[in-house]
Design a protein around this motif. Sequence first.
Motif, PDB file in Angstrom:
ATOM      1  N   ILE A 201       0.847  -1.199   0.000  1.00 26.19           N
ATOM      2  CA  ILE A 201       0.000   0.000   0.000  1.00 26.19           C
ATOM      3  C   ILE A 201       0.880   1.247   0.000  1.00 26.19           C
ATOM      4  O   ILE A 201       0.684   2.174  -0.792  1.00 26.19           O
ATOM      5  CB  ILE A 201      -0.943   0.016   1.220  1.00 26.19           C
ATOM      6  CG1 ILE A 201      -1.911  -1.175   1.168  1.00 26.19           C
ATOM      7  CG2 ILE A 201      -1.712   1.337   1.284  1.00 26.19           C
ATOM      8  CD1 ILE A 201      -2.905  -1.143   0.038  1.00 26.19           C
ATOM      9  N   GLU A 204       2.589   2.618  -3.206  1.00 29.07           N
ATOM     10  CA  GLU A 204       1.802   3.394  -4.169  1.00 29.07           C
ATOM     11  C   GLU A 204       2.131   4.880  -4.073  1.00 29.07           C
ATOM     12  O   GLU A 204       2.065   5.603  -5.068  1.00 29.07           O
ATOM     13  CB  GLU A 204       0.301   3.176  -3.935  1.00 29.07           C
ATOM     14  CG  GLU A 204      -0.174   1.745  -4.095  1.00 29.07           C
ATOM     15  CD  GLU A 204      -0.144   1.264  -5.536  1.00 29.07           C
ATOM     16  OE1 GLU A 204      -0.043   2.119  -6.442  1.00 29.07           O
ATOM     17  OE2 GLU A 204      -0.206   0.038  -5.750  1.00 29.07           O
ATOM     18  N   PHE A 208      -1.415   6.798  -5.021  1.00 30.36           N
ATOM     19  CA  PHE A 208      -2.473   6.077  -4.319  1.00 30.36           C
ATOM     20  C   PHE A 208      -3.854   6.661  -4.612  1.00 30.36           C
ATOM     21  O   PHE A 208      -4.855   5.934  -4.621  1.00 30.36           O
ATOM     22  CB  PHE A 208      -2.202   6.103  -2.811  1.00 30.36           C
ATOM     23  CG  PHE A 208      -3.202   5.320  -2.009  1.00 30.36           C
ATOM     24  CD1 PHE A 208      -3.239   3.942  -2.077  1.00 30.36           C
ATOM     25  CD2 PHE A 208      -4.120   5.968  -1.190  1.00 30.36           C
ATOM     26  CE1 PHE A 208      -4.164   3.215  -1.347  1.00 30.36           C
ATOM     27  CE2 PHE A 208      -5.047   5.255  -0.454  1.00 30.36           C
ATOM     28  CZ  PHE A 208      -5.064   3.872  -0.531  1.00 30.36           C
ATOM     29  N   LYS A 212      -7.739   5.034  -5.171  1.00 30.97           N
ATOM     30  CA  LYS A 212      -8.899   5.432  -4.367  1.00 30.97           C
ATOM     31  C   LYS A 212     -10.023   6.004  -5.223  1.00 30.97           C
ATOM     32  O   LYS A 212     -11.208   5.778  -4.945  1.00 30.97           O
ATOM     33  CB  LYS A 212      -8.478   6.464  -3.315  1.00 30.97           C
ATOM     34  CG  LYS A 212      -7.735   5.875  -2.134  1.00 30.97           C
ATOM     35  CD  LYS A 212      -7.525   6.897  -1.034  1.00 30.97           C
ATOM     36  CE  LYS A 212      -8.833   7.301  -0.394  1.00 30.97           C
ATOM     37  NZ  LYS A 212      -8.628   8.196   0.764  1.00 30.97           N
ATOM     38  N   MET A 283       2.638   7.035   3.187  1.00 32.18           N
ATOM     39  CA  MET A 283       2.395   7.441   1.811  1.00 32.18           C
ATOM     40  C   MET A 283       3.318   8.565   1.349  1.00 32.18           C
ATOM     41  O   MET A 283       3.479   8.779   0.155  1.00 32.18           O
ATOM     42  CB  MET A 283       0.931   7.882   1.645  1.00 32.18           C
ATOM     43  CG  MET A 283      -0.090   6.910   2.232  1.00 32.18           C
ATOM     44  SD  MET A 283       0.139   5.188   1.719  1.00 32.18           S
ATOM     45  CE  MET A 283      -0.186   5.296  -0.022  1.00 32.18           C
TER      46      MET A 283
END
Length: 357
Positions: A201, A204, A208, A212, A283
């Motif tokens: 995750i 990404e 990301f 989404k 992230m």
Amino acid sequence: FFINLLTSKSGKKNIFNIIVTLAVMLLFIAGSSQINKIFNYILKHSNPILSTFKAFYAPVGFSVDAIKTGSIFSLFWFIVISVLPFAVLVYVLSLFYQQSVTIAGSVKKSKGGKLINSQSGILSALVRKEMSRYFSSYIYVLNTAISPLMLLFVSIASIFTGKEVLDSFTTNPALLQHIPEFLIAVFTVMLSITATTSSSISIEGKNFWILKSSPLKPTNIFAAKILLHLIIFIPITFISIIIMAYNLKISGFVLLFVFLIPLLNIISSSIMGLIINLLFPKMEWLSEVTVIKQSMSVIVSMAVNTLLVAIPIVAYTLLRPADFMVFASFVCCYLLLLIFGGIYYLSKKGTLLFQNI
């Protein structure tokens, strides 16, 4: 640096980097396993080896003479001959360094394909996307695939050492019957150390938002990331088990558990890794190394998966069950419970965590 420079025009430079790096690592491991023999050989033939080096590489002679006699003249020439080529090499490499770094960071754009509406088509497309992303980063590959590759290397090495291992067990017949248990323990522990999903995750990053905002179900994305882990780990693991089982003479019904327990462990580790990455996403990062090697999710995933594997190992050590088959059946049930519990968590809480990142 040299690999990047040589593969600068190749579209498969990351694959080439991975293969070369793994080959070097395996050679290093192979050399390390023979270090005693190599060291003894060097000691036994030190004079001829030293003479050969002196003949083909003059600085060796100067350095030995400087150490033995304290000759300033020899020390001077050793420094000149050693430092001057190094300085020239640094200068030459500096001319190409920026180009190499730019090449290493470049990514080729691939042509887009048609949209596929079926669930199976969506999942296969997501898996291909995950595999493409995975193999585009040799750091990602090396830090996650190292465990099964190490097992494969050890398994291949057992072709040459299997008889010695069996002989060592034969000296203590009580240990001979525990070879399958030992093999299962080694495989499960090694396969729990790394998981591609523990950073899948976070990797990404800034992209990301694309996942989404897409109409894809989070469960499909989860499935693709888990399947990537299974595609990488299961074939290598099964090949390793086949080799080890043959070399260590493991057969019969117990062989089923030698395959089944590591398989279930691979599945549960991938699910746990994904759950932990959803709980501890990172992230914002500048380098992939940050999320692949240093992120909280990777560390926690390694600790949790190792702990979950340690529970049945400790239980076996303490309980010393009379029938391994019965105990192995309970271990399979335990791993299945982890798998189905993890799947349920991903389908409920995991989806919410995904949306809230």
